[in-house]
Scaffold this motif. Structure first.
Motif: not given
Lengths: 389, 389
Positions: B176-181, B324-325
């Motif tokens: 959160x916030x950029x969806x990187x994993x 989920x952003x």
């Protein structure tokens, strides 16, 4: 194992275990125990309060809400205080917290950290000193004294403990554990001195409605303070409304601190569930009959227990002026942990050792009499058989 | 007024206001606003969860309870993790907290205070850095980089920011916030390095079940760690089970820390209401169908929003791997607050400015797509009209 613990912050590693737990653990296998050690009544939350939470849940109030508390509860708090203290209150000074404990933790976070000091009485509820020390500040204890005249907290001694590092003075009246209650002159002295020195007062008047003299309620800083005095009042729904398990309380502070307190709430727990807050509104608006019955019950409980204690010339205590504890010593028992354990083993009555509340509590045990008359009568009988004549 | 604020602890006075609030306030009078700025879905808590709380309340579970969490919930957490990570877990490593936020605050209190440092990525959920600074420690940010290949968090850069004062590294994946994993190799590198240096990892895998590739769930430290690794996992019931407003979460830690964490809970909020915990058990034990539907809904929501953004050659974003952003920039808008305000004024779509998440978030806005398809389709249409071609 040791290795993991050595990697912890010292203030966390050294935070003390509750001093009551040792006795509770000791008592685990004792059957037919009457537990009077915890500061909690034996009535569940009344249904008009629980049902307000149920209705809110059923209505889908399960989303994020105001960090400071929902406006309706802040207004209800203002109205409640206005009724109790016969003066107007702004809703802007109330902040809903996840327990009275959290109100204390937020108050400490707001004013004291590493290198700072907070002055507090001894004995006192141990969680206050622990909250101070977790923040890296130092809890400086000022002993209360016990004599034939009861407990005494010398306000000049409180201020004699103040140093340039002191940020706040913690005042708990009526006192948990010993039932001492400040009179108006005492509060006026402390407020004037705190004003003169620019110190915060963290005021814990959680038990203010449980009194045993002619007064309606305990004298309060609200009787004498201005809106912008440096006073942080911590409070809880736990005691008055039998909501110990809910973890909901409030902090009352100068409204100008609003954004700061909102931020602290944001970064600690981000607020309290809206459906809990609806229950709080029900408690404040519909709870007076219940509170009155709780107070009457505590008065009857006190009378039952005093009769038992008064039979023994070896028992010493000051009749509590407020709160709902008897704090007594028994001749021949200097060690309150030993006394508490002996009582568990020999009578099946569970009390809290006074040493858990500070050095000045040593020699005493704390008995909560906010319980059913049946249980208290049974405990009284057991004590009266056991206590030395 | 200024005088009161000057009497506050600097770390409290300077705790930042949420960076999203400015835009929310700006939007207050805008009608027909579609609010996609908060990290919250639009479904209320499912009734099988709320009813478990109601039943517990009706049964009178309103007394003090276990500080660490009721045994049944700690067992349910162990079972849930065992199912999710296909390995056994001891209930002794789970501690119920008053929100995921409080799990973070407790983790920080356990390991970092005055003079210490915690390394974290930028952008990140701003509450982490704030929690660190409230404890008097310093949050040291390591920028993530954005390129045509998406967001990247260089693990060597994380450790290059470590100093002798560093106590912990905060890892949030999916971000959160950029969806990187993080992938497994990344986690393995970080764990090995943290082990070698004796550093704590504060692992925030709150969004671990929301992923958009072929995998069932995000790679986790649970896939590679030993029970006594110095990892503090923070988690919440909020996202998976639509319980944002409840304020209930958990901390997973080496069991040897049990007494220390219990003490910290004692002195912060003294635990979580038992009836809330019953709801948590229902969520864990009966909630899989709901979680699956939430994830499917988020996937549909992402597709709807991507179609709109992809129409504009001026929009840049990395397709989120998890959480989920959507975190996107629009050419010509360097200032994310201005971009967010323009979107409010001109489209009535409420997004969070990326600058609220750190310097490296500047230029981006965050859109939450865990919402109804109807709302998202309307927002998509408005954005697609507004976005430059």
């Amino acid at each position: 194992m040791t290795d993991i613990l050595s990697k912890l912050r010292p203030q966390a590693r050294l935070a003390p275990e509750s001093g009551i737990v040792e006795v509770v653990n000791f008592a685990r296998e004792r059957e037919d125990l009457i537990p009077l050690w915890v500061g909690e009544g034996d009535l569940p939350t009344p249904s008009f309060i629980s049902e307000a939470a149920n209705r809110s849940l059923a209505a889908g109030e399960t989303f994020y809400t105001w960090q400071r508390g929902i406006p309706a509860l802040r207004q209800a708090l203002a109205d409640y205080h206005a009724r109790l203290y016969s003066r107007p209150f702004s809703p802007e000074r109330f902040f809903v917290t996840g327990s009275g404990m959290q109100a204390i933790q937020l108050a400490v976070q707001a004013v004291a950290g590493e290198g700072d000091e907070v002055v507090l009485p001894d004995p006192a509820w141990p969680n206050l000193a622990a909250a101070v020390e977790i923040m890296g500040a130092r809890a400086v204890c000022v002993p209360m004294t016990f004599s034939a005249n009861g407990w005494h907290l010398d306000p000049e001694r409180l201020f004699a403990a103040v140093t340039p590092r002191t940020k706040a003075i913690y005042v708990n009246s009526p006192s948990n554990p010993n039932g001492w209650m400040a009179d108006r002159a005492w509060l006026e002295f402390v407020l004037a001195e705190a004003r003169a020195r620019g110190l915060w007062i963290i005021a814990d008047e959680v038990y203010g409605r449980f009194t045993y003299g002619p007064e309606e309620r305990a004298p309060s800083f609200y009787d004498i303070a201005e809106e912008d005095d440096l006073i942080l009042q911590v409070n809880t729904f736990s005691k008055n409304w039998a909501m110990t398990g809910w973890r909901i309380g409030w902090l009352s502070a100068p409204p100008v601190m609003g954004q700061v307190i909102e931020n602290l709430i944001q970064y600690n727990t981000s607020g309290v569930a809206a459906f809990m807050q609806r229950a709080g509104i029900a408690a404040l608006e519909e709870g007076e009959a219940f509170v009155a019955e709780q107070i009457a019950r505590a008065r009857r409980g006190l009378a039952i227990m005093r009769r038992a204690l008064d039979e023994s010339p070896r028992v010493r205590y000051a009749p509590p002026q407020g709160a709902f504890y008897l704090f007594f010593s028994v001749e021949g028992f200097a060690d309150s942990r030993e006394l508490a354990k002996s009582l568990v083993s020999q009578t099946g009555v569970g009390l809290a050792p006074g040493s858990a509340f500070g050095t000045a509590g040593e020699g005493f045990v704390r008995l909560c009499f906010a319980r059913s008359e049946v249980d208290l009568a049974k405990a009284a009988e057991r004590l009266s058989v056991w206590l030395p004549r």
